[in-house]
Design an enzyme around this catalytic site. Structure first.
Site, mmCIF file in Angstrom:
data_model
loop_
_atom_site.group_PDB
_atom_site.id
_atom_site.type_symbol
_atom_site.label_atom_id
_atom_site.label_comp_id
_atom_site.label_asym_id
_atom_site.label_seq_id
_atom_site.Cartn_x
_atom_site.Cartn_y
_atom_site.Cartn_z
ATOM 1 C CB THR A 1 -0.929 0.012 1.237
ATOM 2 O OG1 THR A 1 -1.752 -1.164 1.192
ATOM 3 C CG2 THR A 1 -1.806 1.240 1.277
ATOM 4 N N GLY B 1 9.700 -13.773 -0.074
ATOM 5 C CA GLY B 1 9.743 -12.334 -0.300
ATOM 6 C C GLY B 1 10.993 -11.702 0.294
ATOM 7 C CB ALA B 2 13.325 -9.187 -1.081
ATOM 8 C CG ASP B 3 8.479 -8.412 2.261
ATOM 9 O OD1 ASP B 3 8.720 -9.488 1.654
ATOM 10 O OD2 ASP B 3 7.326 -8.107 2.635
ATOM 11 C CG LEU C 1 8.289 3.953 -1.392
ATOM 12 C CD1 LEU C 1 8.513 3.851 -2.890
ATOM 13 C CD2 LEU C 1 8.854 5.272 -0.882
#
Length: 199
Positions: free
Chosen positions: A10, A105-107, A12
Site C-alpha cells: 500500500t 519475499g525479500a521483505d 512506500l
C-alpha cells in the site's frame, strides 16, 4: 549517505542514512491507486545527494517499482533491489528453509536478517503487520540460525474490508476490541483482532 526504500503493498517508506550509516526519519508515500508516485518521489528526493547508493526492497507491482526507479534515475542514482537468497553468511549465518528460497519475499528475508543482527544466536518469531500479516520463525540450534517457515494472512484492514465488501449486511466496522462484544462493530473488530492475535 544511502537512500533506503521499502515498497509495501500500500505504501512506500524511505529514509536516508547519515555519514555513520544511521537511518534518518522515515517518510511515507502511499502508492496504491495513485498515478503520480514518480513525480512525488522526484520532488521529495531532490535533497538526496546525487550519485549516492540506493537500496530497495519491494513487494509491489511492477508499475510501482518502475515509477520508483524513474524517480531515482531523475535524482542521479539507481536502485540495487534486494532479494532473498538460500543462505546469508556475514557476521552471522542464516539458512533459508523455503523449498524454493528465491520464492521467499525479500521483505521477509531481510526482516529476518535484521532481527538476527539485533538478537544474535537467539530463536525468534518475526511479525510484520501491514496490508498482509506475515509471521516468520527462525530457530537457532547448535549455533546455526535457520528460517524454518512462516505464514502470510490478510492484515487487519483487509479482513475488515472483506467483511464490509463481501457480505450483504455487515458494515465497515469501526468498533472496539472487547471481551464480550454486544454491537456488530465491536463484534467485527474483536473478531479481526482475535484472528490476528491467533496467528
Amino acid at each position: 549517505m544511502t537512500l533506503l526504500i521499502d515498497i509495501g503493498n500500500t505504501a512506500l517508506k524511505w529514509t536516508v542514512t547519515d555519514a555513520a550509516g544511521a537511518p534518518g526519519p522515515v517518510q511515507v508515500e502511499h502508492h496504491r491507486g495513485t498515478t503520480d508516485l514518480a513525480a512525488r518521489l522526484g520532488a521529495a528526493w531532490r535533497a538526496v545527494p546525487r550519485g549516492g547508493a540506493a537500496f530497495g526492497c519491494s513487494v509491489a507491482a511492477g508499475a510501482t517499482r518502475t515509477a520508483v526507479e524513474a524517480a531515482a534515475h531523475a535524482c542521479g542514482t539507481s536502485i540495487e533491489w534486494l532479494r532473498s537468497e538460500p543462505r546469508y553468511a556475514g557476521e552471522f549465518v542464516l539458512l533459508n528453509g523455503y523449498r524454493n528460497p528465491t520464492q521467499l519475499g525479500a521483505d521477509r528475508w531481510h526482516g529476518m536478517l535484521g532481527a538476527c543482527q539485533r538478537v544474535p544466536q537467539r530463536s525468534f518469531v518475526l511479525v510484520a503487520a501491514g496490508t498482509a500479516t506475515t509471521i516468520d520463525c527462525v530457530e537457532v540450534r547448535d549455533g546455526q540460525a535457520r528460517f524454518v517457515g512462516g505464514c502470510i494472512a490478510p492484515g487487519q484492514r483487509l479482513m475488515l474490508d472483506a467483511l464490509a465488501n463481501q457480505t450483504a449486511g455487515l458494515p465497515q466496522a469501526d468498533g472496539a476490541a472487547v471481551d464480550f462484544p454486544d454491537t456488530t462493530d465491536d463484534a467485527i473488530t474483536t473478531g479481526v483482532r482475535d484472528a490476528q492475535a491467533g496467528l
